[in-house]
Design a protein around this motif. Structure first.
Motif, PDB file in Angstrom:
ATOM      1  N   GLY A  40       0.816  -1.214   0.000  1.00 17.80           N
ATOM      2  CA  GLY A  40       0.000   0.000   0.000  1.00 17.80           C
ATOM      3  C   GLY A  40       0.847   1.259   0.000  1.00 17.80           C
ATOM      4  O   GLY A  40       0.530   2.233  -0.701  1.00 17.80           O
ATOM      5  N   ASN A  41       1.926   1.248   0.778  1.00 14.79           N
ATOM      6  CA  ASN A  41       2.835   2.411   0.815  1.00 14.79           C
ATOM      7  C   ASN A  41       3.468   2.639  -0.551  1.00 14.79           C
ATOM      8  O   ASN A  41       3.578   3.778  -1.026  1.00 14.79           O
ATOM      9  N   ILE A  42       3.881   1.554  -1.193  1.00 15.83           N
ATOM     10  CA  ILE A  42       4.516   1.647  -2.508  1.00 15.83           C
ATOM     11  C   ILE A  42       3.521   2.192  -3.530  1.00 15.83           C
ATOM     12  O   ILE A  42       3.836   3.109  -4.300  1.00 15.83           O
ATOM     13  N   ARG A  43       2.315   1.683  -3.538  1.00 14.17           N
ATOM     14  CA  ARG A  43       1.328   2.073  -4.536  1.00 14.17           C
ATOM     15  C   ARG A  43       0.910   3.533  -4.359  1.00 14.17           C
ATOM     16  O   ARG A  43       0.776   4.272  -5.332  1.00 14.17           O
ATOM     17  N   ARG A  44       0.733   3.955  -3.112  1.00 11.76           N
ATOM     18  CA  ARG A  44       0.381   5.368  -2.876  1.00 11.76           C
ATOM     19  C   ARG A  44       1.525   6.287  -3.288  1.00 11.76           C
ATOM     20  O   ARG A  44       1.304   7.362  -3.842  1.00 11.76           O
ATOM     21  N   GLY A  45       2.743   5.840  -3.029  1.00  9.75           N
ATOM     22  CA  GLY A  45       3.898   6.640  -3.450  1.00  9.75           C
ATOM     23  C   GLY A  45       3.994   6.746  -4.954  1.00  9.75           C
ATOM     24  O   GLY A  45       4.234   7.837  -5.502  1.00  9.75           O
ATOM     25  N   LEU A  46       3.784   5.636  -5.651  1.00  5.09           N
ATOM     26  CA  LEU A  46       3.848   5.647  -7.121  1.00  5.09           C
ATOM     27  C   LEU A  46       2.768   6.554  -7.711  1.00  5.09           C
ATOM     28  O   LEU A  46       3.031   7.311  -8.653  1.00  5.09           O
ATOM     29  N   LEU A  47       1.568   6.499  -7.154  1.00  4.85           N
ATOM     30  CA  LEU A  47       0.489   7.375  -7.641  1.00  4.85           C
ATOM     31  C   LEU A  47       0.869   8.832  -7.467  1.00  4.85           C
ATOM     32  O   LEU A  47       0.608   9.668  -8.346  1.00  4.85           O
ATOM     33  N   SER A  48       1.480   9.166  -6.336  1.00  2.00           N
ATOM     34  CA  SER A  48       1.909  10.543  -6.084  1.00  2.00           C
ATOM     35  C   SER A  48       2.912  10.997  -7.143  1.00  2.00           C
ATOM     36  O   SER A  48       2.843  12.123  -7.649  1.00  2.00           O
ATOM     37  N   ILE A  49       3.839  10.099  -7.500  1.00  6.23           N
ATOM     38  CA  ILE A  49       4.835  10.437  -8.530  1.00  6.23           C
ATOM     39  C   ILE A  49       4.155  10.615  -9.888  1.00  6.23           C
ATOM     40  O   ILE A  49       4.423  11.576 -10.612  1.00  6.23           O
ATOM     41  N   LEU A  50       3.268   9.703 -10.249  1.00  4.81           N
ATOM     42  CA  LEU A  50       2.585   9.799 -11.544  1.00  4.81           C
ATOM     43  C   LEU A  50       1.770  11.088 -11.651  1.00  4.81           C
ATOM     44  O   LEU A  50       1.726  11.720 -12.697  1.00  4.81           O
ATOM     45  N   ARG A  51       1.132  11.479 -10.547  1.00  7.04           N
ATOM     46  CA  ARG A  51       0.337  12.716 -10.556  1.00  7.04           C
ATOM     47  C   ARG A  51       1.210  13.947 -10.773  1.00  7.04           C
ATOM     48  O   ARG A  51       0.737  14.972 -11.238  1.00  7.04           O
ATOM     49  N   SER A  52       2.485  13.833 -10.391  1.00  4.51           N
ATOM     50  CA  SER A  52       3.377  15.001 -10.495  1.00  4.51           C
ATOM     51  C   SER A  52       3.924  15.186 -11.907  1.00  4.51           C
ATOM     52  O   SER A  52       4.575  16.192 -12.197  1.00  4.51           O
ATOM     53  N   GLN A  53       3.687  14.207 -12.791  1.00  2.21           N
ATOM     54  CA  GLN A  53       4.298  14.256 -14.125  1.00  2.21           C
ATOM     55  C   GLN A  53       3.555  15.227 -15.031  1.00  2.21           C
ATOM     56  O   GLN A  53       2.333  15.165 -15.153  1.00  2.21           O
ATOM     57  N   ASP A  54       4.311  16.112 -15.668  1.00  2.00           N
ATOM     58  CA  ASP A  54       3.740  17.060 -16.624  1.00  2.00           C
ATOM     59  C   ASP A  54       3.379  16.305 -17.895  1.00  2.00           C
ATOM     60  O   ASP A  54       4.250  15.703 -18.535  1.00  2.00           O
ATOM     61  N   ALA A  55       2.097  16.329 -18.255  1.00  2.00           N
ATOM     62  CA  ALA A  55       1.630  15.542 -19.408  1.00  2.00           C
ATOM     63  C   ALA A  55       2.277  15.996 -20.709  1.00  2.00           C
ATOM     64  O   ALA A  55       2.445  15.209 -21.640  1.00  2.00           O
ATOM     65  N   ALA A  56       2.655  17.272 -20.784  1.00  2.72           N
ATOM     66  CA  ALA A  56       3.229  17.806 -22.028  1.00  2.72           C
ATOM     67  C   ALA A  56       4.724  17.506 -22.134  1.00  2.72           C
ATOM     68  O   ALA A  56       5.208  17.082 -23.185  1.00  2.72           O
ATOM     69  N   THR A  57       5.470  17.717 -21.045  1.00  4.38           N
ATOM     70  CA  THR A  57       6.933  17.582 -21.106  1.00  4.38           C
ATOM     71  C   THR A  57       7.428  16.215 -20.630  1.00  4.38           C
ATOM     72  O   THR A  57       8.561  15.830 -20.929  1.00  4.38           O
ATOM     73  N   GLY A  58       6.619  15.505 -19.853  1.00  2.57           N
ATOM     74  CA  GLY A  58       7.056  14.232 -19.284  1.00  2.57           C
ATOM     75  C   GLY A  58       7.909  14.378 -18.041  1.00  2.57           C
ATOM     76  O   GLY A  58       8.369  13.390 -17.478  1.00  2.57           O
ATOM     77  N   ILE A  59       8.123  15.625 -17.582  1.00  2.00           N
ATOM     78  CA  ILE A  59       8.990  15.867 -16.431  1.00  2.00           C
ATOM     79  C   ILE A  59       8.213  15.646 -15.137  1.00  2.00           C
ATOM     80  O   ILE A  59       7.136  16.192 -14.943  1.00  2.00           O
ATOM     81  N   TYR A  60       8.771  14.831 -14.248  1.00  2.00           N
ATOM     82  CA  TYR A  60       8.196  14.675 -12.917  1.00  2.00           C
ATOM     83  C   TYR A  60       8.543  15.907 -12.083  1.00  2.00           C
ATOM     84  O   TYR A  60       9.696  16.333 -12.044  1.00  2.00           O
ATOM     85  N   GLY A  61       7.562  16.462 -11.428  1.00  2.00           N
ATOM     86  CA  GLY A  61       7.836  17.622 -10.572  1.00  2.00           C
ATOM     87  C   GLY A  61       8.205  18.847 -11.364  1.00  2.00           C
ATOM     88  O   GLY A  61       9.008  19.665 -10.916  1.00  2.00           O
ATOM     89  N   GLY A  62       7.611  18.982 -12.551  1.00  2.00           N
ATOM     90  CA  GLY A  62       7.913  20.152 -13.377  1.00  2.00           C
ATOM     91  C   GLY A  62       7.593  21.456 -12.702  1.00  2.00           C
ATOM     92  O   GLY A  62       8.187  22.495 -12.989  1.00  2.00           O
TER      93      GLY A  62
END
Length: 327
Positions: A61-83
């Motif tokens: 559960g910790n891993i999956r919630r963390g991965l979702l947080s990272i995916l949400r941070s990705q800029d759909a246009a540039t592909g940069i995480y934490g843009g």
């Protein structure tokens, strides 16, 4: 693996993971001190490295919630995480890309978005780990093409470079390549050439600009690791950086960015000279056992979430479950 993991490693590691469990937010990230997808990525890596099943184990559960947080941070246009992180976005991108690469193929993402409570979930649910990683690689390569040095600096549009940010992105790209994602040879070659230009004959690695070969074990370790996992161990620069590390295994870890240095030094020695790593690792285990807080966390100047994850990952070479830790 062939060798039993020392009890001290298992005990310290378990206490550290409990600290990360207790400090993860409901949104899946970690706050207090540094925060963002790099911090989340390092914590996810620490859980993955423990050897527990990432899909059904106690930390799934910790891993999956963390991965979702990272995916949400990705800029759909540039592909940069934490843009949106501005000044440090390429640090975030490198470490987040590494976490997604190490998760890809290990974590079942078929229902990752289910029940995530995202208002835009219908759109983002199409973003699998593999698709996200492809976008991330494209973002890193696009950023590098704008860079006259062939490396990376803090922002994706930076024209200057430094070996610390470049190391984070290079390791992320190499992990993505190891996971089966297409990464252009030219991108790896340019990144290695940049590190070569920043390595002195004595094995010191400069930070940014031209020259400035002050003695930095963290940067020497980053250079060693990049050469090793890029499969360039035949290069004179690799032999020089590794020799610089192995010639002073007794030297105490640098106090500035302590855990960051240990994280890279552990991997560099393991990839470069496993006998030297074994010797240094015994010293590391003693240090970390003595330094661990009663809550299981570690401090070291970057915030307890980051420092705890980096400490555990430095120790995780004893487990060798992460693909990036294979020799």
């Amino acid at each position: 693996m062939g060798e039993a993991v020392p009890r001290d490693v298992r005990e310290v590691y378990e206490k550290g993971l409990q600290f990360l469990v207790e400090t993860q937010s409901d949104e899946g990230d970690w706050r207090g001190g540094q925060s963002g997808p790099a911090v989340t990525g390092l914590a996810v890596l620490a859980f993955l490295a423990s050897g527990e099943d990432p899909n059904f184990g106690i930390y799934s559960g910790n891993i999956r919630r963390g991965l979702l947080s990272i995916l949400r941070s990705q800029d759909a246009a540039t592909g940069i995480y934490g843009g949106s992180m501005g000044h440090t976005s390429m640090y975030h991108h490198g470490f987040a890309m590494l976490a997604i690469a190490e998760s890809y193929g290990a974590v079942d993402d078929s229902d990752l978005w289910r029940g995530s409570g995202q208002s835009s979930g219908e759109v983002r649910s199409e973003l699998t780990l593999g698709r996200s990683l492809e976008l991330a690689v494209r973002g890193a390569v696009t950023s590098q093409k704008k860079n006259r040095f062939g490396g990376w600096r803090y922002g994706p549009d930076a024209t200057d470079a430094d070996t610390s940010v470049s190391g984070a992105v290079m390791v992320g790209l190499l992990a993505a390549r190891n996971a089966g994602i297409e990464v252009p040879d030219e991108a790896i070659d340019r990144g290695v050439a940049y590190f070569k230009s920043m390595t002195s004959p004595s094995g010191q690695v400069a930070y940014a600009g031209v020259g400035g070969f002050d003695d930095s074990i963290p940067r020497i370790s980053i250079g060693t690791l990049v050469y090793a996992i890029a499969r360039r161990k035949d290069m004179a620069e690799f032999k020089a950086t590794l020799g610089s590390l192995t010639s002073r295994l007794e030297q105490p870890s640098s106090s500035s960015y302590l855990r960051y240095g240990q994280y890279y030094q552990a991997q560099a020695l393991f990839q470069g000279d496993v006998e030297a790593w074994k010797k240094w690792n015994e010293q590391l285990i003693r240090e970390l056992k003595a330094d661990q807080g009663v809550d299981g966390g570690f401090s070291g100047g970057l915030g307890n979430s980051v420092d705890t994850s980096l400490s555990l990952l430095a120790m995780a070479l004893n487990f060798r479950f992460l693909p990036i830790y294979e020799r």
